[in-house]
Design an enzyme around this catalytic site. Structure first.
Site, PDB file in Angstrom:
ATOM      1  N   TYR A 146       0.858  -1.191   0.000  1.00 33.54           N
ATOM      2  CA  TYR A 146       0.000   0.000   0.000  1.00 33.54           C
ATOM      3  C   TYR A 146       0.886   1.231   0.000  1.00 33.54           C
ATOM      4  O   TYR A 146       1.839   1.309   0.780  1.00 33.54           O
ATOM      5  CB  TYR A 146      -0.896  -0.003   1.242  1.00 33.54           C
ATOM      6  CG  TYR A 146      -1.785   1.222   1.359  1.00 33.54           C
ATOM      7  CD1 TYR A 146      -2.865   1.400   0.506  1.00 33.54           C
ATOM      8  CD2 TYR A 146      -1.533   2.195   2.322  1.00 33.54           C
ATOM      9  CE1 TYR A 146      -3.674   2.530   0.606  1.00 33.54           C
ATOM     10  CE2 TYR A 146      -2.344   3.318   2.440  1.00 33.54           C
ATOM     11  CZ  TYR A 146      -3.409   3.476   1.577  1.00 33.54           C
ATOM     12  OH  TYR A 146      -4.218   4.593   1.684  1.00 33.54           O
ATOM     13  N   ASP A 241       9.268   3.001  -0.482  1.00 28.38           N
ATOM     14  CA  ASP A 241       8.253   3.603   0.365  1.00 28.38           C
ATOM     15  C   ASP A 241       8.549   3.159   1.794  1.00 28.38           C
ATOM     16  O   ASP A 241       8.283   2.026   2.173  1.00 28.38           O
ATOM     17  CB  ASP A 241       6.865   3.141  -0.083  1.00 28.38           C
ATOM     18  CG  ASP A 241       5.765   3.708   0.806  1.00 28.38           C
ATOM     19  OD1 ASP A 241       6.094   4.268   1.873  1.00 28.38           O
ATOM     20  OD2 ASP A 241       4.592   3.579   0.430  1.00 28.38           O
ATOM     21  N   LYS A 275       4.531   9.170   8.751  1.00 25.47           N
ATOM     22  CA  LYS A 275       4.225   8.537  10.046  1.00 25.47           C
ATOM     23  C   LYS A 275       5.178   8.944  11.178  1.00 25.47           C
ATOM     24  O   LYS A 275       5.100  10.058  11.675  1.00 25.47           O
ATOM     25  CB  LYS A 275       4.168   7.023   9.868  1.00 25.47           C
ATOM     26  CG  LYS A 275       3.062   6.636   8.860  1.00 25.47           C
ATOM     27  CD  LYS A 275       2.437   5.296   9.084  1.00 25.47           C
ATOM     28  CE  LYS A 275       1.459   4.994   7.971  1.00 25.47           C
ATOM     29  NZ  LYS A 275       0.324   4.225   8.308  1.00 25.47           N
TER      30      LYS A 275
HETATM   31  N1  PMP Z   1       2.925   4.167   2.307  1.00 28.80           N
HETATM   32  C1  PMP Z   1       2.822   3.205   3.217  1.00 28.80           C
HETATM   33  C2  PMP Z   1       3.815   2.076   3.211  1.00 28.80           C
HETATM   34  C3  PMP Z   1       1.807   3.255   4.167  1.00 28.80           C
HETATM   35  O1  PMP Z   1       1.686   2.256   5.053  1.00 28.80           O
HETATM   36  C4  PMP Z   1       0.914   4.353   4.170  1.00 28.80           C
HETATM   37  C5  PMP Z   1      -0.215   4.475   5.192  1.00 28.80           C
HETATM   38  N2  PMP Z   1      -0.589   3.359   5.856  1.00 28.80           N
HETATM   39  C6  PMP Z   1       1.070   5.332   3.206  1.00 28.80           C
HETATM   40  C7  PMP Z   1       2.087   5.224   2.285  1.00 28.80           C
HETATM   41  C8  PMP Z   1       0.154   6.522   3.155  1.00 28.80           C
HETATM   42  O2  PMP Z   1       0.432   7.392   4.188  1.00 28.80           O
HETATM   43  P1  PMP Z   1      -0.695   8.456   4.676  1.00 28.80           P
HETATM   44  O3  PMP Z   1      -1.807   7.658   5.251  1.00 28.80           O
HETATM   45  O4  PMP Z   1       0.044   9.316   5.652  1.00 28.80           O
HETATM   46  O5  PMP Z   1      -1.109   9.215   3.456  1.00 28.80           O
END
Ligand code: PMP
Length: 439
Positions: A146, A241, A275
């Protein structure tokens, strides 16, 4: 049975005004039998209290950011001071430089960074920058990873959408979907074939280097090395990511994590962050080599901007959070508690004959109701969602709050204690016993 009448009433009211009653679909209890999610009213340390005054041990950690526990005094003080000085200027501040330097020190592949407001924005922009730099269009990503909710990466997108049984979001044009190629994680042959097929159309290979969105899944030995070398040989960039993984397992990211070898061979071209680096306030960041990052406006032709980006409250909170994480032994302690938890949970499950596979990486772990290992998304899908839902409900009624999804991890924080672990293990043992009795 724990009473949650106030949560139920609030949920009813929320449904009238907020779509689905929730401001992020992952908060819905749809995948765990439906009904009212718990409405929290305050939180401190490793605990939160709901609107009916029930207390829960928190393993959500707000899906990752709250690694120091709730209302950590050092972070609260930093946020209060920032608020008292004005929360948003629309100008540059010295604070931004401080956090940028901290990120660069911890993650050496970052030569230049840019702050944004969420992981979604960070990822979305790395893709734009990779396209600007390579002049190519397509992105290869991995099934079940994700990367936030921007159009391109919502194709085959892991925990959130798959929890709700939405394989690919509606509202995404076929043109956009045709720019994404999805291959299974931990399978170099599949990646090789995709790169051969789409060769110089591929701008970037985007991956969670350690996966956090279909459980906690390590890349197999040599996998990231192979991924990086194949991508480069194809003239494609590598985007990591690290929105979940940065500062999760140690003070650094997957790129420097001791559990992965050969760090030189696994450095990405671009990294997306979010995060933990905001200490709980909205934030994201992306970065990479000077040459690639100079594609970004005002230096280069790739546009990216943000009214709230780099705001003093989020940046101050992020700095304070990283300062806490620099403390002696904090990661070792989270790991020690996670080992106690996973050992105890596994032995209770075994005792009551409940099939369970646990993947643990330092202070984070996932619990999959199955008998097979979890190394890719297909294996994570092929687990017992009903058993997870039952476990989730039993744990909730015993005061332990997990994420309402069979794909999501449990996160330890610096605030959890042996007492929390003892109470959680007792709740887990009780829950497995009840499940074995068909309750
Ligand atoms: N990348 C990863 C690996 C994530 O786990 C998440 C959120 N769970 C995101 C991107 C998106 O981040 P946000 O919810 O702060 O937009």
């Amino acid at each position: 049975m724990m009473k949650r009448e106030n949560s139920e009433a609030l949920y009813k009211e929320a449904l009238e005004h907020i779509v689905g009653g929730v401001n992020s679909p992952s908060r819905s209890f749809k995948a765990v039998g439906g009904g009212a999610p718990v409405f929290m009213k305050r939180a401190r340390g490793a605990h939160f209290w709901d609107e009916d005054d029930n207390r829960y041990i928190d393993y959500l950690a707000a899906y990752g950011p709250i690694i120091t526990g709730h209302a950590h005094p050092h972070i609260t003080k930093a946020i209060s001071e920032a608020a008292a000085n004005g929360v948003l200027y629309g100008t540059s501040t010295a604070l931004e430089i401080k956090l940028a330097k901290m990120l660069k020190e911890a993650i050496p592949s970052l030569d230049k960074v840019r702050f944004v407001n969420s992981g979604t924005e960070a990822v979305m922009t790395t893709i734009r920058v990779a396209r600007a730099y390579t002049g190519r269009n397509k992105i290869i990503k991995f099934a079940g990873c994700y990367h936030g909710h921007s159009d391109l990466v919502l194709v085959a997108a892991g925990s959130g959408p798959s929890t709700l049984g939405i394989p690919d979001s509606a509202g995404i044009t076929t043109n956009i979907a045709s720019e994404v190629i999805t291959v299974p994680f931990n399978d170099l042959d599949a990646l090789r074939q995709a790169l051969e097929r789409w060769s110089d159309d591929v701008a970037a290979v985007m991956v969670e280097p350690i996966v956090g969105n279909f459980g906690m899944v390590m890349p197999q030995p040599g996998y990231l090395e192979g991924l990086c070398s194949m991508a480069r040989a194809n003239g494609s960039l590598v985007i990591y990511d690290e929105v979940i993984t940065a500062f999760r397992f140690h003070y650094g990211s997957a790129q420097t994590y001791a559990g992965l070898d050969n760090h030189d061979a696994i450095q990405p071209d671009l990294t997306a962050l979010g995060k933990i680096m905001g200490g709980g306030l909205p934030i994201g960041a992306y970065g990479g080599s000077k040459q690639i990052m100079e594609q970004v406006a005002p230096l280069g032709p790739a546009y990216q901007a943000g009214t709230m980006a780099g705001n003093p409250a989020s940046i101050s909170s992020g700095i304070a959070c990283l300062e806490v994480l620099q403390g002696e032994g904090v990661y070792e302690e989270m790991e020690r508690l996670a080992v106690r938890l996973t050992d105890g949970i596994q032995s209770s499950a075994d005792r009551y004959g409940v099939p369970l596979t646990i993947n643990r990486i330092r202070g984070a772990f996932s619990t999959h109701f199955c008998n097979h290992p979890i190394t890719n998304y297909a294996q994570a899908q092929d687990t017992d969602g009903e058993a997870f839902a039952s476990f989730f409900r039993h744990m909730l009624d015993r005061g332990v709050h997990l994420a309402p999804s069979k794909y999501e991890a449990w996160f330890l924080t610096t605030a959890h204690t042996d007492e929390d672990v003892d109470a959680t293990l007792e709740a887990a043992d009780d829950s497995f016993r009840a499940m074995s009795q068909g309750k």
